[in-house]
Design an enzyme around this catalytic site. Structure first.
Site, PDB file in Angstrom:
ATOM      1  N   SER A 152       0.813  -1.228   0.000  1.00  0.00           N
ATOM      2  CA  SER A 152       0.000   0.000   0.000  1.00  0.00           C
ATOM      3  C   SER A 152       0.840   1.268   0.000  1.00  0.00           C
ATOM      4  O   SER A 152       0.437   2.289   0.554  1.00  0.00           O
ATOM      5  CB  SER A 152      -0.961   0.024   1.191  1.00  0.00           C
ATOM      6  OG  SER A 152      -1.734  -1.136   1.183  1.00  0.00           O
ATOM      7  N   ARG A 153       2.015   1.181  -0.566  1.00  0.00           N
ATOM      8  CA  ARG A 153       2.906   2.349  -0.691  1.00  0.00           C
ATOM      9  C   ARG A 153       3.348   2.904   0.661  1.00  0.00           C
ATOM     10  O   ARG A 153       3.782   4.048   0.758  1.00  0.00           O
ATOM     11  CB  ARG A 153       2.221   3.465  -1.512  1.00  0.00           C
ATOM     12  CG  ARG A 153       1.840   3.014  -2.931  1.00  0.00           C
ATOM     13  CD  ARG A 153       3.099   2.675  -3.702  1.00  0.00           C
ATOM     14  NE  ARG A 153       2.892   2.312  -5.095  1.00  0.00           N
ATOM     15  CZ  ARG A 153       2.953   1.060  -5.557  1.00  0.00           C
ATOM     16  NH1 ARG A 153       3.136   0.036  -4.735  1.00  0.00           N
ATOM     17  NH2 ARG A 153       2.832   0.817  -6.831  1.00  0.00           N
ATOM     18  N   LEU A 154       3.217   2.099   1.736  1.00  0.00           N
ATOM     19  CA  LEU A 154       3.681   2.573   3.050  1.00  0.00           C
ATOM     20  C   LEU A 154       5.126   2.095   3.248  1.00  0.00           C
ATOM     21  O   LEU A 154       5.445   1.320   4.156  1.00  0.00           O
ATOM     22  CB  LEU A 154       2.757   2.063   4.163  1.00  0.00           C
ATOM     23  CG  LEU A 154       1.330   2.589   4.058  1.00  0.00           C
ATOM     24  CD1 LEU A 154       0.447   2.022   5.166  1.00  0.00           C
ATOM     25  CD2 LEU A 154       1.331   4.128   4.129  1.00  0.00           C
TER      26      LEU A 154
END
Ligand SMILES: Cc1cc2nc3c(=O)[nH]c(=O)nc-3n(C[C@H](O)[C@H](O)[C@H](O)COP(=O)(O)O)c2cc1C
Length: 517
Positions: free
Chosen positions: A493-495
């Site tokens: 999730s692009r974290l």
């Protein structure tokens, strides 16, 4: 494949064993190892241990026009199998192993396990089913999570052995009754290894129902057909329409006639075992397999929507209390892990410089050493990067280790290394690379490739007596002394994790801070 039970075809022995090597095929096999540009050779040989880098499947997919590839009739395909397993001495087990491995490597070329891990191999009762069992085993070892649906087992030792091998890896076998009606919920990839080229007639239960379910699948999961999309006519293809529409077809040995009507995005060829005598006899026009690959793409890869290209990264966390307090040690750790993971050119890095007019410029160079004093690479001091660095002695380095979802940024001032260090490294390089360094007036305009070749030839003759090749004055190393590092680890999730190491004026201790992704 290999529908024909092993059988001696003695009349064919002389025809196949005494054929001259096929000259029309061999040049193609060497197409990538022909003379490389001198500048490229220079960097191919720039490491202490010489190794000729050939192109891998990943680097250059074969772009052979599918119209120029040969297609086999059912009879020819059977004959070739008979020949391979007769006079040419192959066993069915061997061919099945190579076929299954080709299927697994083709799948891995396109569908990465990070996104397409859940594989269902639907295996028919014959050799095509055996290929599917082998492919599933290899996919397991490649990091996928295969399941098998194998409703009509045979008791032959070859097949029971394949089942035992899968069971020993705890690969689950699913009965047809336990398969979900909507296969898209549980699987990302379906391997259709139901019927091969010897099949004719109409599919019988339970395969008729399975094929029906494959026909009605929506976008996911993707279907990979082994040699023949099940239910298709071997020569006429999906002649009645409404058959399954695989996303990938892996043709084995050579594509069968039905493959002409395959219009999915990925057509691969596997079965890298066809001897020149067979290729010549059947006038087979086939793409050459690149490098050590077991598969090769037929036709052009599909056009992709770049804006929709994204990977969901899954990696171990990168936490403040787990990293080294010294970024050089942390870099060493990641570098060693990248080498251990078998990544290609772990030491390749993007080097960004700026000229006095503040215009940035990037290119790849090879890291040739690092320690607490800095990161070293070699180049021509009169190149664009050399002149940038003389105008503005600050630079940024970037490593991207794709298969590990890792990126490292390093920034700092740059200086030339000592002449002595440059001399030592220059003379450790292969002589061809030393000559290449003299020939290349890097970043200047060259009227034609021949200019480089001619000078290279001339100098090769000149130094053929083994005398010392002097290092050009304008060739040497640079060292970047880092004042900033950033270690980036891709996360879902692009974290992503980003840990930055920086120095503060007058304090030798590195400060570690987490940055927002
Ligand atoms: C993987 C890779 C490694 C390279 N390594 C070097 C190198 O170590 N030194 C070098 O001068 N050029 C290297 N090159 C070539 C450079 O990227 C670049 O084309 C060349 O140095 C000229 O750059 P410039 O005109 O910006 O100075 C490499 C290229 C690649 C793709």
């Amino acid at each position: 494949m290999r529908s024909v039970i092993r059988r001696r075809v003695t009349t064919m022995i002389s025809a196949f064993l005494f054929q001259p090597p096929l000259s029309s095929i061999s040049p193609k096999h060497h197409q990538y190892s022909l003379l490389l540009p001198l500048t490229t050779q220079r960097f191919l040989t720039a490491s202490h241990s010489f190794r000729l880098r050939t192109f891998s499947t990943k680097s250059i997919p074969n772009m052979q026009d599918s119209a120029s590839v040969s297609y086999l009739s059912q009879r020819e395909a059977a004959e070739i199998d008979e020949t391979l397993m007769g006079p040419l001495g192959f066993s069915v087990d061997q061919l099945m192993e190579l076929a299954g491995l080709s299927v697994a490597t083709s799948v891995a070329e396109v569908y990465k396990p990070s996104e397409y891990s859940r594989v269902l191999a639907i295996c028919g009762p014959g050799n095509n089913g055996g290929d599917g069992l082998v492919a599933a085993r290899h996919l397991h070892h490649f990091g996928y999570k295969p399941s098998i649906c194998y409703p009509k087992r045979t008791s032959k030792p070859l097949y029971t052995g394949l089942v035992t091998q899968l069971e020993s890896l705890s690969v689950p076998f699913v009965s047809v009754d336990d398969l979900p009606e909507d296969l898209s919920k549980d699987f990302d990839v379906i391997i259709d290894a139901i019927f091969g080229f010897s099949f004719h007639g109409a599919p019988r239960p339970p395969f008729d129902d399975i094929i029906r379910r494959l026909q009605t699948l929506q976008k996911r999961p993707v279907i990979v057909s082994v040699d023949i999309p099940s239910g298709w006519h071997v020569e006429e293809g999906d002649h009645e329409g409404g058959g399954i529409k695989p996303d990938m077809l892996v043709s084995l040995t050579a594509p069968k006639l039905c493959a002409k009507s395959f219009c999915g995005p990925h057509h691969f060829l596997g079965g890298r075992f066809v001897p020149p005598s067979v290729a010549e006899k059947y006038k087979l026009e086939l793409p050459s397999f690149p490098g050590t690959s077991m598969c090769v793409r037929i036709g052009k890869p599909p056009k992709v929507d770049i804006s929709a290209m994204r990977v969901n990264y899954v990696s171990p966390e990168l936490l403040e209390d787990q990293v080294e307090s010294d970024p050089v040690l942390q870099f060493r750790k990641w570098f060693d892990e990248a080498v251990a993971a078998g990544l290609r050119e772990t030491n390749a890095m993007a080097l960004s410089t700026t000229s006095k007019d503040r215009k940035p410029s990037s290119r790849m160079v090879l890291l040739k050493g690092f320690d607490e004093n800095g990161f070293v690479w070699f180049t021509n001091y009169e190149s664009k990067k050399g002149s940038d660095l003389s105008e503005n002695p600050f630079a940024a380095l970037l490593f991207y280790w794709e298969d590990m979802n890792r990126q490292v940024r390093i920034e700092g001032p740059v200086e030339r290394i000592s002449e002595e260090e440059s001399e030592n490294y220059y003379h450790s390089r292969p002589r061809g690379s030393q000559i290449g360094a003299i020939v290349s007036k890097q970043s200047s305009v060259v009227p034609g490739r021949h200019v480089l070749y001619d000078e290279y030839e001339e100098l090769t003759k000149k130094y053929s007596d083994g005398s010392v090749i002097p290092k050009p004055k304008n060739w040497g190393g640079f060292r970047l002394k880092p004042n900033l590092f950033e270690f980036w680890q891709g996360q879902p999730s692009r974290l992503h994790d980003r840990l930055q190491y920086s120095l503060q004026e007058g304090n030798p201790a590195w400060i570690i801070r987490r940055l927002a992704p």
